[in-house]
Every structure is written in structure tokens, then in C-alpha cells.
Design an enzyme around this catalytic site. Structure first.
Site, PDB file in Angstrom:
ATOM      1  N   HIS A 212       0.792  -1.238   0.000  1.00  0.00           N
ATOM      2  CA  HIS A 212       0.000   0.000   0.000  1.00  0.00           C
ATOM      3  C   HIS A 212       0.824   1.288   0.000  1.00  0.00           C
ATOM      4  CE1 HIS A 212       0.998  -0.383   4.270  1.00  0.00           C
ATOM      5  NE2 HIS A 212       0.875   0.925   4.310  1.00  0.00           N
TER       6      HIS A 212
HETATM    7  C1  UD1 Z   1      -1.381   5.486   6.315  1.00  0.00           C
HETATM    8  C2  UD1 Z   1       0.005   5.845   6.829  1.00  0.00           C
HETATM    9  C3  UD1 Z   1       0.962   4.699   6.544  1.00  0.00           C
HETATM   10  C4  UD1 Z   1       0.429   3.394   7.065  1.00  0.00           C
HETATM   11  C5  UD1 Z   1      -0.956   3.152   6.499  1.00  0.00           C
HETATM   12  C6  UD1 Z   1      -1.546   1.856   7.013  1.00  0.00           C
HETATM   13  C7  UD1 Z   1       0.542   8.250   6.659  1.00  0.00           C
HETATM   14  C8  UD1 Z   1       1.383   9.240   5.943  1.00  0.00           C
HETATM   15  N1  UD1 Z   1       0.548   7.004   6.131  1.00  0.00           N
HETATM   16  O1  UD1 Z   1      -1.310   5.417   4.905  1.00  0.00           O
HETATM   17  O2  UD1 Z   1       2.200   4.965   7.175  1.00  0.00           O
HETATM   18  O3  UD1 Z   1       1.290   2.332   6.705  1.00  0.00           O
HETATM   19  O4  UD1 Z   1      -1.782   4.253   6.880  1.00  0.00           O
HETATM   20  O5  UD1 Z   1      -2.808   1.657   6.560  1.00  0.00           O
HETATM   21  O6  UD1 Z   1      -0.061   8.578   7.645  1.00  0.00           O
HETATM   22  N2  UD1 Z   1      -9.006   5.294   3.386  1.00  0.00           N
HETATM   23  C9  UD1 Z   1     -10.214   4.675   3.403  1.00  0.00           C
HETATM   24  N3  UD1 Z   1     -10.666   4.180   4.601  1.00  0.00           N
HETATM   25  C10 UD1 Z   1      -9.921   4.288   5.735  1.00  0.00           C
HETATM   26  C11 UD1 Z   1      -8.679   4.913   5.680  1.00  0.00           C
HETATM   27  C12 UD1 Z   1      -8.216   5.403   4.504  1.00  0.00           C
HETATM   28  O7  UD1 Z   1     -10.902   4.560   2.401  1.00  0.00           O
HETATM   29  O8  UD1 Z   1     -10.410   3.844   6.804  1.00  0.00           O
HETATM   30  C13 UD1 Z   1      -8.533   5.876   2.141  1.00  0.00           C
HETATM   31  C14 UD1 Z   1      -8.338   7.376   2.308  1.00  0.00           C
HETATM   32  O9  UD1 Z   1      -9.506   8.084   2.110  1.00  0.00           O
HETATM   33  C15 UD1 Z   1      -7.266   7.668   1.305  1.00  0.00           C
HETATM   34  C16 UD1 Z   1      -6.455   6.382   1.269  1.00  0.00           C
HETATM   35  O10 UD1 Z   1      -7.264   5.360   1.822  1.00  0.00           O
HETATM   36  O11 UD1 Z   1      -7.799   7.911   0.039  1.00  0.00           O
HETATM   37  C17 UD1 Z   1      -5.189   6.542   2.020  1.00  0.00           C
HETATM   38  O12 UD1 Z   1      -5.417   6.898   3.398  1.00  0.00           O
HETATM   39  P1  UD1 Z   1      -4.369   7.791   4.210  1.00  0.00           P
HETATM   40  O13 UD1 Z   1      -4.798   7.927   5.611  1.00  0.00           O
HETATM   41  O14 UD1 Z   1      -4.111   9.037   3.458  1.00  0.00           O
HETATM   42  O15 UD1 Z   1      -2.996   7.024   4.165  1.00  0.00           O
HETATM   43  P2  UD1 Z   1      -2.638   5.482   4.014  1.00  0.00           P
HETATM   44  O16 UD1 Z   1      -2.194   5.222   2.623  1.00  0.00           O
HETATM   45  O17 UD1 Z   1      -3.683   4.595   4.608  1.00  0.00           O
END
Ligand code: UD1
Length: 368
Positions: A212
Site C-alpha cells: 500500500h
Molecule cells: C497510512 C500511513 C501509513 C500506514 C498506512 C496503514 C501516513 C502518511 N501514512 O497510509 O504509514 O502504513 O496508513 O494503513 O499517515 N481510506 C479509506 N478508509 C480508511 C482509511 C483510509 O478509504 O479507513 C482511504 C483514504 O480516504 C485515502 C487512502 O485510503 O484515500 C489513504 O489513506 P491515508 O490515511 O491518506 O494514508 P494510508 O495510505 O492509509
């Protein structure tokens, strides 16, 4: 007077780090007061709710509800909402874990309000500032008051960056506190699984995949290469692939085809994931925490990255960094399937006692 600690958790990899600290805080209820702050960076049941339930984390005292947005929007919203909470009732300590956007945002707020800032899992450095986590680590540590570190490299990084020896404490790894605790629950046979038992019944041998990182999945050429490599591996052994929302979004409409030998799942709960990983032949990942967990479980871990902030897992553990080259990854998989995988030892202090050491030290410190 008992010290009041605000514990911050926001994204999936925070929950397994905060759970053992809360367990230890509850055990010592005479010594500390604490409040749990959930920023809402991760908000889906599968990315958040299920972890609270399985890891027995209490309902958050404060939920900041920041869900979604760009990294700047996330950080900004968390900062504004966390500042209000800290201003309404100022804690003695703000404790942040790991390296996600929530860690950074709450660290800045705490420091500016002159609240003692404690960083658990401090000092890790991949040396790759293209990773958002690396920026979060560097900025958080630049303003942290008390550092708790998991491995020798982190201690040395902090010393090199000019931090005082007295503020840095090598206590071990809270994520491993959680892993060992949950393994006991699993072995006691009291856990309800959703799909892992069924999958293990259907596949005697399998590998597990988690991918991811923005560096692997946001660029479609990289993502296509990752999938091509996984498709090849799956010709040799079935792969089980719980897909993170970021990866899922990028795959949708991309035209990148995943082989039928790869079982695609939604993100798994902690216990289902652990149940799969502990009996897997290997894991292919780009996660941070999984490198630590597989080292303790003794499961071969191929990390699809060029660098790691957790070098002890490569030096002492079962982790191997593998650049995205089909031939060399295939060779590694063949070696593993022949039973000739890299063997490791468990790093110092990864023994289930890190949370206790942290609280002992916080109790001894004369915080103002
Ligand atoms: C985040 C952390 C990363 C960790 C990962 C584990 C940062 C910079 N990165 O990355 O270190 O390894 O979490 O999962 O903080 N989304 C959903 N549902 C959720 C959460 C996220 O749909 O419950 C979507 C968000 O809307 C976004 C994408 O997933 O579009 C990424 O979410 P984001 O929190 O930005 O970072 P991660 O890639 O999950």
C-alpha cells in the site's frame, strides 16, 4: 498528583502500538490518568473499528473525525481539533506513536502548547524522504522531549541528530508487546475468525501479500510491475492479498489484471491476519510493522522496498529488502519454498515488556 497523558492514535498501524500501552496504564491505574484521542485518519470499520474491538482498546475519549482529504488537509484538521482539546484540558504528556500523519500533527500541537511530547518508536530512519512517513519521523523527532526506541539504529540516529542521551530510552517494541499478547489469545482458542480458518483449510501452503505504500501503488507503472511479480509468484504458490483502500482505489479502472491464483480480500482484522501470517510460507509486503512482526514470528518477509527504517529486521531477523526485479524475487521464493529461507533471531527487548518499561521511565521522570 497523577500525571494526565493524552494518547494519540489515528491510523491502522497505531492501534496495535497503543493497545499494549493502554493495557499497562490500566494495570497501573493508581499511577496515571489517561485519555485516548482517535484522530479518525482511518475511519472504516475494517481499518479502525475492528482493531478497537479485537485489541480491546476502549472507546476513544475524543474522536476528531478528520476522515479523508489530502495529507495537508488531514494534518491541518487534526491540528485544529487537537489544539482545542489540549487547550480545554491541558495534559502533562502527549504520547504519540509511529510515523503517520496523525503522529506529526499532534506532536506539533503539543510542542507549541509546551506539553511534554513523548514519541514511541522514535528515531527510525529509512533515509528516503520520498516516503511521507520519513518526513513525519524527522519532524516529530526534531521536537520530541522523550524518545522511546525499538532498536540500536534508532538510538544512533537520534544521537547523530544531536539529541541528549538522557532523553533517549531503548525500551523495545510495543508492537511486539501486542503481538505476543494476541498470540496467546489465539493459542487459547477463544478467537472468532471471519475467513482465515476457512482459507487455511482450502490452501495448505500459501504466501500473504500486503502492498500500500504510495511509492509502490500511486504510480500505475510501479503498481503494474508489482502485480506482474505477484502474478508470477502465484504460479508457484497461491497468494492471499488483503487489499488496502489506497491500493484498491488505484487498481480500480487501471486495467491491471490480478491472477486468479491470488485471493483478493478486503483489509483483514488483526486476528485473521495474524492467524494467516503465522502459518504462511512467506509474506511479500511494503509495510513497516509487518517487517517487525514477521521477524518475531520467524516467517520469511520479502519487503518490496529499497530501504527500511527497521534495519534490525534485516540484520537480525527474517526480513529481506527486494527491489522490484522479477528474477531475483523468483530466486528468493524458490529458496523459501525449498526450505532454505533466511533464519533470524529476535532483537533485544522485543520481549513483551516495552510498555512496562515506558511507564516505569515516565514515572521516574520529573516532568514539569
Ligand atoms: C497510512 C500511513 C501509513 C500506514 C498506512 C496503514 C501516513 C502518511 N501514512 O497510509 O504509514 O502504513 O496508513 O494503513 O499517515 N481510506 C479509506 N478508509 C480508511 C482509511 C483510509 O478509504 O479507513 C482511504 C483514504 O480516504 C485515502 C487512502 O485510503 O484515500 C489513504 O489513506 P491515508 O490515511 O491518506 O494514508 P494510508 O495510505 O492509509
Amino acid at each position: 498528583m497523577k500525571k494526565l497523558i493524552y494518547l494519540v492514535a489515528g491510523a491502522r498501524p497505531n492501534f496495535m502500538k497503543i493497545a499494549p500501552i493502554i493495557r499497562e496504564l490500566k494495570r497501573r491505574k493508581m499511577q496515571f490518568d489517561f485519555k485516548l484521542v482517535h484522530t479518525g485518519q482511518h475511519y472504516d470499520t475494517g481499518m479502525s473499528g475492528v482493531f478497537f474491538k479485537e485489541l480491546a482498546i476502549p472507546e476513544p475519549d475524543y474522536y476528531l473525525d478528520v476522515s479523508g482529504g489530502t495529507q495537508a488537509e488531514q494534518v491541518a484538521k487534526i491540528m485544529v481539533r487537537f489544539e482545542t482539546i489540549c487547550t480545554n484540558k491541558k495534559p502533562d504528556i502527549v504520547l504519540v506513536v509511529g510515523d503517520v500523519n496523525s503522529t506529526l500533527a499532534c506532536a506539533i500541537v503539543a510542542k507549541k502548547l509546551q506539553i511534554c511530547l513523548v514519541h514511541v518508536e522514535a528515531g527510525l530512519r529509512s533515509g528516503d524522504q520520498k516516503m511521507p512517513e520519513e518526513i513525519n519521523r524527522i519532524v516529530t523527532d526534531s521536537i520530541t522531549d522523550i524518545f522511546f526506541v525499538t532498536e540500536q539504529s534508532a538510538l544512533e540516529n537520534l544521537r547523530k541528530e544531536g539529541h541528549a542521551q538522557d532523553d533517549i530510552h531503548f525500551v523495545g517494541n510495543v508492537m511486539i508487546d501486542n503481538l505476543l499478547y494476541q498470540l496467546k489469545q489465539l493459542e487459547a482458542g477463544s478467537v472468532q475468525f471471519t475467513c482465515s480458518e476457512k482459507l487455511k483449510g482450502e490452501h495448505k501452503k500459501y504466501g500473504v501479500v500486503t502492498i500500500h505504500r504510495p511509492g509502490n501503488v500511486d504510480n500505475l507503472d510501479h503498481l503494474a510491475l508489482v502485480v506482474k511479480i505477484l502474478n508470477e509468484i502465484s504460479e508457484k504458490i497461491p497468494l492471499i492479498f488483503p487489499i488496502h483502500p489506497r491500493t484498491r482505489k488505484n487498481l480500480e479502472g487501471s486495467g491491471i489484471a490480478i491472477s486468479q491464483n491470488i485471493i483478493q480480500l478486503d483489509p483483514l482484522s488483526y486476528m485473521d491476519f495474524l492467524n494467516l501470517v503465522r502459518d504462511a510460507k512467506f509474506i511479500c509486503t511494503d509495510s513497516g510493522g509487518i517487517q517487525d512482526e514477521t521477524t518475531v514470528l520467524g516467517i520469511p518477509c520479502l519487503t518490496f522496498r529499497n530501504s527500511t527504517e527497521r534495519p534490525v529486521t534485516v540484520e537480525k531477523g527474517t526480513n529481506l529488502l527486494v527491489p522490484l526485479q522479477i528474477e531475483s524475487i523468483n530466486q528468493e521464493i524458490d529458496r523459501i519454498l525449498k526450505g532454505d529461507s533466511k533464519k533470524g533471531v529476535i532483537p533485544k527487548f522485543w520481549d513483551g515488556e516495552a510498555s512496562a518499561r515506558i511507564l516505569d521511565i515516565l514515572l521516574q521522570k520529573n516532568l514539569v
